[in-house]
Design a protein around this motif. Structure first.
Motif, PDB file in Angstrom:
ATOM      1  N   GLY A 134       0.820  -1.198   0.000  1.00 11.48           N
ATOM      2  CA  GLY A 134       0.000   0.000   0.000  1.00 11.48           C
ATOM      3  C   GLY A 134       0.857   1.252   0.000  1.00 11.48           C
ATOM      4  N   LEU A 135       0.198   2.403   0.097  1.00  9.85           N
ATOM      5  CA  LEU A 135       0.916   3.681   0.074  1.00  9.85           C
ATOM      6  C   LEU A 135       1.952   3.771   1.189  1.00  9.85           C
ATOM      7  N   GLY A 136       1.604   3.225   2.350  1.00  9.02           N
ATOM      8  CA  GLY A 136       2.509   3.324   3.484  1.00  9.02           C
ATOM      9  C   GLY A 136       3.789   2.542   3.328  1.00  9.02           C
ATOM     10  N   ASP A 137       3.860   1.668   2.318  1.00 12.22           N
ATOM     11  CA  ASP A 137       5.063   0.863   2.108  1.00 12.22           C
ATOM     12  C   ASP A 137       6.080   1.555   1.212  1.00 12.22           C
ATOM     13  N   PHE A 138       5.730   2.721   0.675  1.00 11.78           N
ATOM     14  CA  PHE A 138       6.630   3.461  -0.202  1.00 11.78           C
ATOM     15  C   PHE A 138       7.284   4.608   0.573  1.00 11.78           C
ATOM     16  N   ALA A 139       8.593   4.764   0.376  1.00  7.44           N
ATOM     17  CA  ALA A 139       9.325   5.881   0.994  1.00  7.44           C
ATOM     18  C   ALA A 139       9.182   7.106   0.103  1.00  7.44           C
ATOM     19  N   LEU A 140       8.756   8.220   0.683  1.00 10.65           N
ATOM     20  CA  LEU A 140       8.498   9.429  -0.093  1.00 10.65           C
ATOM     21  C   LEU A 140       9.485  10.529   0.270  1.00 10.65           C
ATOM     22  N   ASP A 141      10.210  11.002  -0.713  1.00 11.14           N
ATOM     23  CA  ASP A 141      11.120  12.138  -0.549  1.00 11.14           C
ATOM     24  C   ASP A 141      10.424  13.343  -1.166  1.00 11.14           C
ATOM     25  N   TRP A 142       9.654  14.067  -0.353  1.00 10.69           N
ATOM     26  CA  TRP A 142       8.877  15.191  -0.875  1.00 10.69           C
ATOM     27  C   TRP A 142       9.750  16.301  -1.444  1.00 10.69           C
ATOM     28  N   PRO A 143      10.814  16.752  -0.751  1.00  6.65           N
ATOM     29  CA  PRO A 143      11.650  17.808  -1.340  1.00  6.65           C
ATOM     30  C   PRO A 143      12.301  17.370  -2.648  1.00  6.65           C
ATOM     31  N   GLY A 144      12.776  16.123  -2.682  1.00  2.92           N
ATOM     32  CA  GLY A 144      13.431  15.636  -3.889  1.00  2.92           C
ATOM     33  C   GLY A 144      12.476  15.126  -4.946  1.00  2.92           C
ATOM     34  N   GLN A 145      11.178  15.009  -4.587  1.00  4.48           N
ATOM     35  CA  GLN A 145      10.129  14.534  -5.481  1.00  4.48           C
ATOM     36  C   GLN A 145      10.480  13.169  -6.073  1.00  4.48           C
ATOM     37  N   VAL A 146      10.828  12.253  -5.184  1.00  2.28           N
ATOM     38  CA  VAL A 146      11.155  10.886  -5.581  1.00  2.28           C
ATOM     39  C   VAL A 146      10.518   9.928  -4.587  1.00  2.28           C
ATOM     40  N   ALA A 147       9.906   8.876  -5.120  1.00  2.00           N
ATOM     41  CA  ALA A 147       9.361   7.809  -4.283  1.00  2.00           C
ATOM     42  C   ALA A 147      10.179   6.545  -4.502  1.00  2.00           C
ATOM     43  N   THR A 148      10.363   5.782  -3.431  1.00  2.43           N
ATOM     44  CA  THR A 148      11.112   4.531  -3.518  1.00  2.43           C
ATOM     45  C   THR A 148      10.206   3.381  -3.117  1.00  2.43           C
ATOM     46  N   CYS A 149      10.114   2.377  -3.968  1.00  3.64           N
ATOM     47  CA  CYS A 149       9.222   1.252  -3.710  1.00  3.64           C
ATOM     48  C   CYS A 149       9.858   0.299  -2.698  1.00  3.64           C
ATOM     49  N   PRO A 150       9.098  -0.674  -2.173  1.00  2.87           N
ATOM     50  CA  PRO A 150       9.653  -1.604  -1.181  1.00  2.87           C
ATOM     51  C   PRO A 150      10.843  -2.411  -1.683  1.00  2.87           C
ATOM     52  N   GLN A 151      11.010  -2.498  -3.001  1.00  2.00           N
ATOM     53  CA  GLN A 151      12.149  -3.223  -3.562  1.00  2.00           C
ATOM     54  C   GLN A 151      13.341  -2.319  -3.853  1.00  2.00           C
ATOM     55  N   GLY A 152      13.233  -1.060  -3.429  1.00  2.00           N
ATOM     56  CA  GLY A 152      14.362  -0.144  -3.577  1.00  2.00           C
ATOM     57  C   GLY A 152      14.455   0.574  -4.907  1.00  2.00           C
ATOM     58  N   LYS A 153      13.426   0.499  -5.752  1.00  2.23           N
ATOM     59  CA  LYS A 153      13.450   1.164  -7.050  1.00  2.23           C
ATOM     60  C   LYS A 153      12.829   2.555  -6.942  1.00  2.23           C
ATOM     61  N   SER A 154      13.439   3.502  -7.651  1.00  5.47           N
ATOM     62  CA  SER A 154      12.972   4.891  -7.604  1.00  5.47           C
ATOM     63  C   SER A 154      11.913   5.156  -8.666  1.00  5.47           C
ATOM     64  N   SER A 155      11.058   6.125  -8.389  1.00  3.88           N
ATOM     65  CA  SER A 155       9.986   6.479  -9.318  1.00  3.88           C
ATOM     66  C   SER A 155      10.534   7.133 -10.576  1.00  3.88           C
ATOM     67  N   LEU A 156       9.734   7.035 -11.650  1.00  3.44           N
ATOM     68  CA  LEU A 156      10.126   7.617 -12.935  1.00  3.44           C
ATOM     69  C   LEU A 156       9.706   9.075 -13.030  1.00  3.44           C
ATOM     70  N   SER A 157       8.507   9.390 -12.519  1.00  2.00           N
ATOM     71  CA  SER A 157       8.007  10.770 -12.615  1.00  2.00           C
ATOM     72  C   SER A 157       7.224  11.134 -11.371  1.00  2.00           C
ATOM     73  N   TRP A 158       7.146  12.423 -11.128  1.00  2.00           N
ATOM     74  CA  TRP A 158       6.431  12.980  -9.966  1.00  2.00           C
ATOM     75  C   TRP A 158       5.730  14.230 -10.458  1.00  2.00           C
TER      76      TRP A 158
END
Length: 263
Positions: A134-158
């Motif tokens: 769920g949403l709570g399982d993703f790490a969110l870097d709001w200033p950097g506008q990057v999300a990291t999934c539970p497997q350690g992969k970074s988001s493509l777009s924000w």
């Protein structure tokens, strides 16, 4: 439909419930439904003090009458504004699940009122089935506008939508397709997409959803039972659900008179 003072049957495409006239005798009345209950007319919202001091009487402090199609979540802010105008804004306001939203939790807290009530759960299948990320399982870097999934992969777009007040985060399709736990994250053909509210609102929703599962919150929220008792009394002893008047203004006056009588 209404043309000036004339009411006539509409001939043409159906209109929304907000526009549909349900009685030629009261053009402001609307049809609404809550679970199995269907009614024609209006809604009334009562606010009552709930101080636990034995010497303090519980009094209705505000009456809000609206058209039947107006959602409860749209009424919370006007009620709070009216209470502040009367210098009666509470430090804590207990409401049922239909009223609070993440945005109003934050806004009212800034204005000095803590809204106490459960919020709706995340409706995603991951949260509903408790078998996926769920949403709570993703790490969110709001200033950097990057999300990291539970497997350690970074988001493509924000992407931020100011109009919808949402943040849409997308992960690369290729990354998700090759993920060994894809079935726990998304059923879509493309990469995982997250739709979030702004950071302060998102944090408030996560905090409330976690808090409302605790015994301490359940015990605190039990205080709201008082207003349910007041509504029950009003329904049993007055014509709260059977207004003899036509129009929103007269119906509201009817509700105010009932509240004064209960007080």
């Amino acid at each position: 439909e209404q043309e000036g003072a004339q009411i006539r049957w509409r001939d043409g495409p159906a209109v929304s419930n907000e526009q549909r006239i349900v009685s030629p005798y009261d053009p402001e009345a609307r049809s609404s439904r809550k679970r199995e209950e269907v009614w024609l007319g209006y809604k009334v919202h009562l606010s009552e003090t709930c101080d636990q001091d034995p010497g303090s009487p519980h009094l209705i402090t505000h009456v809000e009458t609206t058209v039947a199609t107006l959602q409860d979540s749209e009424v919370l802010a006007p009620i709070q504004e009216d209470l502040r105008a009367k210098d009666l804004a509470p430090g804590e306001h207990y409401v049922d699940q239909g009223y609070p939203s993440g945005a109003e939790l934050v806004r009212q807290a800034h204005l000095g009122t803590q809204i106490i009530g459960p919020v709706g759960q995340d409706t995603s299948w991951q949260e509903r089935e408790q078998t996926g990320y769920g949403l709570g399982d993703f790490a969110l870097d709001w200033p950097g506008q990057v999300a990291t999934c539970p497997q350690g992969k970074s988001s493509l777009s924000w992407t931020q939508s100011q109009e919808l007040r949402q943040v849409v985060i997308r992960f690369a399709t290729a990354t998700c397709r090759s993920c060994r736990v894809r079935a726990q994250c998304t059923h879509g053909q493309r990469g995982r997409t997250l739709t979030l509210t702004p950071p302060e609102v998102h944090a408030a929703l996560l905090e409330r959803r976690a808090l409302q599962r605790t015994p301490a919150f359940v015990q605190q929220y039990a205080l709201r039972a008082g207003i349910e008792g007041t509504l029950s009394q009003a329904l049993r002893t007055t014509h709260l659900r059977r207004t003899p008047y036509q129009g929103l203004d007269k119906t509201h006056l009817h509700h105010v008179a009932i509240a004064a009588g209960l007080n």
